[in-house]
Write a protein that holds these residues in place. Structure first.
Motif, PDB file in Angstrom:
ATOM      1  N   VAL A   1       0.657  -1.375  -0.034  1.00 23.80           N
ATOM      2  CA  VAL A   1      -0.015  -0.052  -0.036  1.00 23.80           C
ATOM      3  C   VAL A   1       0.784   1.150   0.093  1.00 23.80           C
ATOM      4  O   VAL A   1       1.473   1.206   0.744  1.00 23.80           O
ATOM      5  CB  VAL A   1      -0.861  -0.109   1.141  1.00 23.80           C
ATOM      6  N   THR A   2       0.893   1.917  -1.046  1.00 23.04           N
ATOM      7  CA  THR A   2       1.788   3.231  -1.075  1.00 23.04           C
ATOM      8  C   THR A   2       0.736   4.502  -1.027  1.00 23.04           C
ATOM      9  O   THR A   2       1.429   5.663  -1.070  1.00 23.04           O
ATOM     10  CB  THR A   2       2.572   3.266  -2.560  1.00 23.04           C
ATOM     11  N   PHE A   3      -0.394   4.498  -1.060  1.00 18.11           N
ATOM     12  CA  PHE A   3      -1.562   5.674  -1.074  1.00 18.11           C
ATOM     13  C   PHE A   3      -2.598   5.460  -0.438  1.00 18.11           C
ATOM     14  O   PHE A   3      -2.810   3.948  -0.118  1.00 18.11           O
ATOM     15  CB  PHE A   3      -1.673   6.231  -2.466  1.00 18.11           C
ATOM     16  N   MET A   4      -3.240   6.305   0.092  1.00 16.99           N
ATOM     17  CA  MET A   4      -4.641   6.136   0.716  1.00 16.99           C
ATOM     18  C   MET A   4      -5.308   6.907  -0.161  1.00 16.99           C
ATOM     19  O   MET A   4      -5.576   7.988  -0.366  1.00 16.99           O
ATOM     20  CB  MET A   4      -4.707   6.733   2.071  1.00 16.99           C
ATOM     21  N   PRO A   5      -6.570   6.299  -0.505  1.00 13.80           N
ATOM     22  CA  PRO A   5      -7.643   7.029  -1.439  1.00 13.80           C
ATOM     23  C   PRO A   5      -8.732   7.542  -0.717  1.00 13.80           C
ATOM     24  O   PRO A   5      -9.300   7.065   0.237  1.00 13.80           O
ATOM     25  CB  PRO A   5      -8.173   5.662  -2.529  1.00 13.80           C
ATOM     26  N   ILE A   6      -9.353   8.805  -1.155  1.00 15.34           N
ATOM     27  CA  ILE A   6     -10.505   9.276  -0.987  1.00 15.34           C
ATOM     28  C   ILE A   6     -11.438   9.388  -2.422  1.00 15.34           C
ATOM     29  O   ILE A   6     -10.798   9.988  -3.163  1.00 15.34           O
ATOM     30  CB  ILE A   6     -10.454  10.574  -0.289  1.00 15.34           C
ATOM     31  N   VAL A   7     -12.385   8.585  -2.191  1.00 10.12           N
ATOM     32  CA  VAL A   7     -13.372   8.535  -3.510  1.00 10.12           C
ATOM     33  C   VAL A   7     -14.029   9.952  -3.679  1.00 10.12           C
ATOM     34  O   VAL A   7     -14.687  10.368  -2.822  1.00 10.12           O
ATOM     35  CB  VAL A   7     -14.229   7.479  -3.390  1.00 10.12           C
ATOM     36  N   LEU A   8     -13.964  10.425  -4.927  1.00 13.88           N
ATOM     37  CA  LEU A   8     -14.526  11.781  -5.252  1.00 13.88           C
ATOM     38  C   LEU A   8     -15.956  11.364  -5.907  1.00 13.88           C
ATOM     39  O   LEU A   8     -16.968  12.191  -5.599  1.00 13.88           O
ATOM     40  CB  LEU A   8     -13.564  12.425  -6.073  1.00 13.88           C
ATOM     41  N   SER A   9     -16.096  10.363  -6.915  1.00 14.93           N
ATOM     42  CA  SER A   9     -17.055  10.039  -7.583  1.00 14.93           C
ATOM     43  C   SER A   9     -17.172   8.556  -7.955  1.00 14.93           C
ATOM     44  O   SER A   9     -15.943   7.833  -8.089  1.00 14.93           O
ATOM     45  CB  SER A   9     -17.402  11.057  -8.784  1.00 14.93           C
ATOM     46  N   GLY A  10     -18.175   7.801  -8.063  1.00 14.60           N
ATOM     47  CA  GLY A  10     -18.283   6.422  -8.289  1.00 14.60           C
ATOM     48  C   GLY A  10     -17.959   5.348  -7.067  1.00 14.60           C
ATOM     49  O   GLY A  10     -18.681   6.063  -5.861  1.00 14.60           O
ATOM     50  N   LEU A  11     -18.103   4.379  -7.258  1.00 16.75           N
ATOM     51  CA  LEU A  11     -18.457   3.343  -6.288  1.00 16.75           C
ATOM     52  C   LEU A  11     -17.217   2.356  -6.241  1.00 16.75           C
ATOM     53  O   LEU A  11     -16.777   1.789  -7.441  1.00 16.75           O
ATOM     54  CB  LEU A  11     -19.728   2.702  -6.394  1.00 16.75           C
ATOM     55  N   VAL A  12     -16.559   1.974  -5.069  1.00 12.96           N
ATOM     56  CA  VAL A  12     -15.557   1.188  -4.968  1.00 12.96           C
ATOM     57  C   VAL A  12     -15.961  -0.230  -4.076  1.00 12.96           C
ATOM     58  O   VAL A  12     -16.583   0.053  -3.083  1.00 12.96           O
ATOM     59  CB  VAL A  12     -14.076   1.555  -4.461  1.00 12.96           C
ATOM     60  N   LYS A  13     -15.913  -1.350  -4.551  1.00 10.87           N
ATOM     61  CA  LYS A  13     -16.135  -2.555  -3.927  1.00 10.87           C
ATOM     62  C   LYS A  13     -14.856  -3.281  -3.141  1.00 10.87           C
ATOM     63  O   LYS A  13     -13.774  -3.363  -3.852  1.00 10.87           O
ATOM     64  CB  LYS A  13     -16.597  -3.545  -4.982  1.00 10.87           C
ATOM     65  N   VAL A  14     -14.957  -3.399  -1.918  1.00  8.06           N
ATOM     66  CA  VAL A  14     -13.813  -4.008  -1.133  1.00  8.06           C
ATOM     67  C   VAL A  14     -13.995  -5.458  -0.625  1.00  8.06           C
ATOM     68  O   VAL A  14     -15.214  -5.826  -0.186  1.00  8.06           O
ATOM     69  CB  VAL A  14     -13.395  -3.241   0.286  1.00  8.06           C
ATOM     70  N   SER A  15     -13.186  -6.501  -1.163  1.00  3.90           N
ATOM     71  CA  SER A  15     -13.441  -7.855  -0.671  1.00  3.90           C
ATOM     72  C   SER A  15     -12.404  -8.474  -0.032  1.00  3.90           C
ATOM     73  O   SER A  15     -11.223  -7.839  -0.310  1.00  3.90           O
ATOM     74  CB  SER A  15     -13.999  -8.466  -1.958  1.00  3.90           C
ATOM     75  N   ARG A  16     -12.426  -9.425   0.437  1.00  2.00           N
ATOM     76  CA  ARG A  16     -11.298 -10.347   1.130  1.00  2.00           C
ATOM     77  C   ARG A  16     -11.551 -11.788   0.410  1.00  2.00           C
ATOM     78  O   ARG A  16     -12.368 -12.423   0.266  1.00  2.00           O
ATOM     79  CB  ARG A  16     -11.542 -10.383   2.551  1.00  2.00           C
ATOM     80  N   ALA A  17     -10.177 -12.222   0.353  1.00  2.00           N
ATOM     81  CA  ALA A  17      -9.938 -13.636  -0.152  1.00  2.00           C
ATOM     82  C   ALA A  17     -10.145 -14.825   0.840  1.00  2.00           C
ATOM     83  O   ALA A  17      -9.679 -14.632   2.070  1.00  2.00           O
ATOM     84  CB  ALA A  17      -8.656 -13.882  -0.722  1.00  2.00           C
ATOM     85  N   GLU A  18     -10.946 -15.796   0.445  1.00  2.00           N
ATOM     86  CA  GLU A  18     -11.004 -17.065   1.265  1.00  2.00           C
ATOM     87  C   GLU A  18      -9.855 -17.977   1.155  1.00  2.00           C
ATOM     88  O   GLU A  18      -9.307 -17.777   0.102  1.00  2.00           O
ATOM     89  CB  GLU A  18     -12.330 -17.602   1.473  1.00  2.00           C
ATOM     90  N   GLU A  19      -9.717 -18.926   1.983  1.00  3.24           N
ATOM     91  CA  GLU A  19      -8.804 -19.836   1.690  1.00  3.24           C
ATOM     92  C   GLU A  19      -8.831 -20.753   0.681  1.00  3.24           C
ATOM     93  O   GLU A  19      -7.978 -21.205  -0.013  1.00  3.24           O
ATOM     94  CB  GLU A  19      -8.557 -20.882   3.036  1.00  3.24           C
ATOM     95  N   ASP A  20     -10.180 -21.039   0.151  1.00  2.00           N
ATOM     96  CA  ASP A  20     -10.473 -21.580  -1.086  1.00  2.00           C
ATOM     97  C   ASP A  20     -10.375 -20.954  -2.336  1.00  2.00           C
ATOM     98  O   ASP A  20     -10.745 -21.400  -3.310  1.00  2.00           O
ATOM     99  CB  ASP A  20     -11.822 -22.419  -1.029  1.00  2.00           C
ATOM    100  N   GLY A  21     -10.218 -19.583  -2.441  1.00  5.05           N
ATOM    101  CA  GLY A  21      -9.829 -18.839  -3.353  1.00  5.05           C
ATOM    102  C   GLY A  21     -11.094 -17.724  -3.601  1.00  5.05           C
ATOM    103  O   GLY A  21     -10.951 -16.845  -4.773  1.00  5.05           O
ATOM    104  N   ARG A  22     -12.049 -18.237  -2.982  1.00  7.56           N
ATOM    105  CA  ARG A  22     -13.429 -17.159  -3.424  1.00  7.56           C
ATOM    106  C   ARG A  22     -13.108 -15.957  -2.481  1.00  7.56           C
ATOM    107  O   ARG A  22     -12.514 -15.976  -1.541  1.00  7.56           O
ATOM    108  CB  ARG A  22     -14.807 -17.859  -3.009  1.00  7.56           C
ATOM    109  N   GLU A  23     -13.919 -15.009  -3.141  1.00  6.04           N
ATOM    110  CA  GLU A  23     -13.804 -13.516  -2.409  1.00  6.04           C
ATOM    111  C   GLU A  23     -15.090 -13.474  -1.568  1.00  6.04           C
ATOM    112  O   GLU A  23     -16.064 -13.989  -2.202  1.00  6.04           O
ATOM    113  CB  GLU A  23     -13.856 -12.488  -3.644  1.00  6.04           C
TER     114      GLU A  23
END
Length: 209
Positions: free
Chosen positions: A41-63
């Motif tokens: 991680v080299t930067f911290m984002p602040i969203v101005l417009s639009g939508l960002v989806k955040v997800s995490r990986a499970e051990e079986d590879g699914r998000e």
């Protein structure tokens, strides 16, 4: 986009000047990854417009879907990773075309000490995301999959500002960490109950789902 004008009611003038000096405007097309698992991680984002989806990986590879980042919001997981020097534990993807301002991690500690409004913004972000994660845990632990599906569709529609959810059955199943055939069956039941309309790679919510 004028950063000073956009955040004048959120940050004090000296912080606004630093934000304009250090921040960089980035435009990310829909579907493109902003941050990936294991990435430094080299930067911290602040969203101005639009939508960002955040997800995490499970051990079986699914998000597993965690939360959305809306305009004038940031990512709590990014805060914790960059402040502790850890690689990213999440993936952030532009759900729509996104415009955001990125802030180098080198100034974050200094801003926390110098600017009360920045500290307040960081703590509010962490608190809000923590509450959202608690909701996700409650859904997984205490609600049936059909209830989780309804909540997911409501939240998706709320985040996008549209009653039309542009996701395939496969994508919804991945978000809920389940099988596509199960999601298809539950969506068909919702359609039979008059709560949604199903189209190719789209689900339209009807009234109060």
């Amino acid at each position: 986009m004028n950063i000073l004008e956009r955040f004048k009611d959120l940050f004090e003038p000296k912080l606004l000047a630093e934000l304009a000096a250090h921040g960089h405007i980035r435009r990310i097309p829909a579907g493109e990854s902003i941050l990936d698992f294991g990435q430094t991680v080299t930067f911290m984002p602040i969203v101005l417009s639009g939508l960002v989806k955040v997800s995490r990986a499970e051990e079986d590879g699914r998000e597993l879907f965690l939360y959305y980042i809306n305009p004038e919001e940031s990512c709590a997981m990014t805060f914790t990773c960059c402040m502790q020097g850890h690689p990213s534990e999440v993936r952030a993807v532009a759900e729509e075309d996104v415009e955001m301002v990125t802030i180098p991690i080198g100034v974050m500690d200094e801003w926390l000490m110098k600017y009360p409004t920045w500290k307040s913004f960081v703590m509010k972000t962490i608190r809000n995301r923590f509450n959202e994660l608690l909701k996700t845990i409650d859904l997984i632990a205490f609600q049936n999959l059909d209830q989780r599906l309804v909540v997911f569709l409501r939240e998706k529609a709320k985040a996008s500002g549209s009653s039309l959810v542009n996701l395939s059955h496969e994508q919804i199943a991945n978000e809920l960490a389940t099988a596509r055939v199960v999601v298809s069956r539950l969506l068909k039941k919702l359609e039979q109950d008059g709560k949604v309309l199903l189209f190719r790679n789209q689900v339209k919510l009807l009234g109060e789902l």
